[in-house]
Design an enzyme around this catalytic site. Structure first.
Site, mmCIF file in Angstrom:
data_model
loop_
_atom_site.group_PDB
_atom_site.id
_atom_site.type_symbol
_atom_site.label_atom_id
_atom_site.label_comp_id
_atom_site.label_asym_id
_atom_site.label_seq_id
_atom_site.Cartn_x
_atom_site.Cartn_y
_atom_site.Cartn_z
ATOM 1 C CG HIS A 168 -5.285 -6.000 -0.776
ATOM 2 N ND1 HIS A 168 -6.533 -6.012 -0.218
ATOM 3 C CD2 HIS A 168 -5.354 -6.811 -1.872
ATOM 4 C CE1 HIS A 168 -7.335 -6.793 -0.951
ATOM 5 N NE2 HIS A 168 -6.635 -7.281 -1.961
ATOM 6 C CD GLU A 176 -8.733 -8.950 -4.175
ATOM 7 O OE1 GLU A 176 -7.554 -9.235 -3.875
ATOM 8 O OE2 GLU A 176 -9.651 -8.855 -3.335
ATOM 9 C CE1 TYR A 231 -9.529 -3.018 0.240
ATOM 10 C CE2 TYR A 231 -8.869 -1.120 -1.061
ATOM 11 C CZ TYR A 231 -8.551 -2.163 -0.222
ATOM 12 O OH TYR A 231 -7.244 -2.363 0.169
ATOM 13 C CE LYS A 277 -4.075 -2.237 2.020
ATOM 14 N NZ LYS A 277 -5.119 -2.164 3.082
ATOM 15 C CG ASN A 306 -4.086 -2.269 6.567
ATOM 16 O OD1 ASN A 306 -3.944 -1.813 5.441
ATOM 17 N ND2 ASN A 306 -5.023 -3.145 6.869
ATOM 18 N NE ARG A 330 -2.626 -5.795 6.825
ATOM 19 C CZ ARG A 330 -3.762 -6.361 6.398
ATOM 20 N NH1 ARG A 330 -4.295 -7.370 7.066
ATOM 21 N NH2 ARG A 330 -4.359 -5.903 5.322
HETATM 22 P P1 IDP Z 1 -8.131 -7.058 5.205
HETATM 23 O O1 IDP Z 1 -7.331 -6.043 4.416
HETATM 24 O O2 IDP Z 1 -7.332 -7.634 6.334
HETATM 25 O O3 IDP Z 1 -8.781 -8.103 4.338
HETATM 26 P P2 IDP Z 1 -10.788 -5.863 5.464
HETATM 27 O O4 IDP Z 1 -11.691 -6.038 6.626
HETATM 28 O O5 IDP Z 1 -11.151 -6.561 4.190
HETATM 29 O O6 IDP Z 1 -9.312 -6.249 5.932
HETATM 30 O O7 IDP Z 1 -10.670 -4.286 5.190
HETATM 31 C C1 IDP Z 1 -10.081 -3.817 4.002
HETATM 32 C C2 IDP Z 1 -9.212 -2.631 4.333
HETATM 33 O O8 IDP Z 1 -10.022 -1.567 4.827
HETATM 34 C C3 IDP Z 1 -8.188 -2.878 5.441
HETATM 35 O O9 IDP Z 1 -7.010 -3.485 4.975
HETATM 36 C C4 IDP Z 1 -7.930 -1.470 5.946
HETATM 37 O O10 IDP Z 1 -7.038 -0.777 5.060
HETATM 38 C C5 IDP Z 1 -9.307 -0.846 5.820
HETATM 39 N N1 IDP Z 1 -10.062 -0.938 7.072
HETATM 40 C C6 IDP Z 1 -10.754 -1.987 7.548
HETATM 41 N N2 IDP Z 1 -11.359 -1.710 8.706
HETATM 42 C C7 IDP Z 1 -11.054 -0.420 8.977
HETATM 43 C C8 IDP Z 1 -11.400 0.485 10.039
HETATM 44 O O11 IDP Z 1 -12.107 0.144 10.987
HETATM 45 N N3 IDP Z 1 -10.873 1.739 9.955
HETATM 46 C C9 IDP Z 1 -10.069 2.156 8.931
HETATM 47 N N4 IDP Z 1 -9.738 1.344 7.904
HETATM 48 C C10 IDP Z 1 -10.225 0.075 7.922
#
Ligand code: IDP
Ligand code: MG
Length: 133
Positions: free
Chosen positions: A116, A127, A50, A10, A113, A103
């Site tokens: 992805h 994807e 997303y 990212k 974070n 992470r």
């Molecule tokens: P993942 O990336 O571990 O699969 P997902 O729940 O699919 O996690 O969420 C996608 C992305 O959305 C996360 O990687 C993160 O960048 C962002 N994200 C998820 N939950 C939150 C939140 O509560 N606050 C801010 N960003 C979030």
């Protein structure tokens, strides 16, 4: 089973110069880098990637973040590649992710974070088509 998965370093991690160390994590366990490209995520690609998060409170911020600067897009392959990449990444919130995961070692904030990775074989196919069509 040999699988392909989509993985993306990212914008925060690219800007911080972490590309080499993150790619090395995947190569160290024996995953094969099949495709690798530096570039921007378009708003259309971000929305497609997303789609499951539309309407959530963090959605707009997530789209702004993933389109904010260059990312590194990859296709990785190997035995159970989807689960292996998710395990190496660690849980979604870097503050909670275990030390030794990408992470856990390279992030602090849920808003940025680091990486992805596709969460299933079906997501990976979708994807890869979004980012390498
Ligand atoms: P993942 O990336 O571990 O699969 P997902 O729940 O699919 O996690 O969420 C996608 C992305 O959305 C996360 O990687 C993160 O960048 C962002 N994200 C998820 N939950 C939150 C939140 O509560 N606050 C801010 N960003 C979030
Ligand atoms: Mg996800």
């Amino acid at each position: 089973m040999i699988q392909k998965t989509y993985c993306m370093i990212k914008p925060d991690a690219v800007a911080r110069g972490l590309v080499g160390r993150i790619v090395t994590r995947f190569e160290d366990v024996g995953l094969q880098v099949e495709r690798l490209e530096l570039g921007r995520v378009t708003p259309e690609q971000a929305a497609a990637n997303y789609a499951e998060h539309v309407g959530k409170p963090f959605y707009e911020g997530l789209i702004d973040y993933i389109t904010s600067g260059p990312v590194v897009k990859m296709v990785l392959s190997g035995p159970e590649a989807v689960a292996v990449v998710r395990k190496l990444m660690g849980v979604t919130d870097p503050g909670e992710a275990a030390p030794g995961t990408i992470r856990g070692d390279f992030g602090l904030s849920l808003d940025a974070n680091v990486v992805h990775g596709s969460d299933s074989v079906e997501s990976a196919e979708r994807e890869i088509a979004i980012f390498f069509s």
